[in-house]
Write a protein that holds these residues in place. Sequence first.
Motif, short mmCIF file in Angstrom:
data_model
loop_
_atom_site.label_atom_id
_atom_site.label_comp_id
_atom_site.label_asym_id
_atom_site.label_seq_id
_atom_site.Cartn_x
_atom_site.Cartn_y
_atom_site.Cartn_z
N GLN A 1 0.86 -1.19 0.00
CA GLN A 1 0.00 0.00 0.00
C GLN A 1 0.88 1.23 0.00
N LEU B 1 -5.17 6.43 0.83
CA LEU B 1 -4.60 5.40 -0.04
C LEU B 1 -4.44 5.94 -1.47
N GLN C 1 -2.86 0.84 -4.40
CA GLN C 1 -3.04 -0.43 -3.71
C GLN C 1 -2.49 -1.54 -4.59
N LYS D 1 4.21 -1.37 3.21
CA LYS D 1 3.35 -0.20 3.33
C LYS D 1 4.25 1.03 3.40
#
Length: 124
Positions: A35, A43, A46, A110
């Motif tokens: 992410q 976000l 993704q 992430k």
Amino acid sequence: MGHQIEPTEVVRKQLEAYNAKDIDAFMSHWAEDAQFLAFPSELLAQGADQIRERHVARFKEPNLFGQLISRMNVGNLVINREVVTRTFPEGPGRVDVIGIYEVEGGKIRKAWFKTGTPVLDRAS
């Protein structure tokens, strides 16, 4: 099980690939389900496909360069302070960025980016 690559090493290599505009090398450091977020929680991309798409476009900028100012880490969390040179819609310039990378199993799982206000180059 081989020696686990250090989180700081993963982030260092990712920045090198970014600066080389080498999309395959760059993506090799991202997890398949990674992410990519604007700090704290928006976000932006993704998964590897969306992250790749975002950077294919970014890597077309002729002056793109991320200059590392400092890096620190605690455990698997690595924090970079960078000054990124870019071509903005308004013209070329620089922007302060803090990148926070969470590394798992030798890949970035992430990442959060806090971006300052772009400062445009003065027209000569």
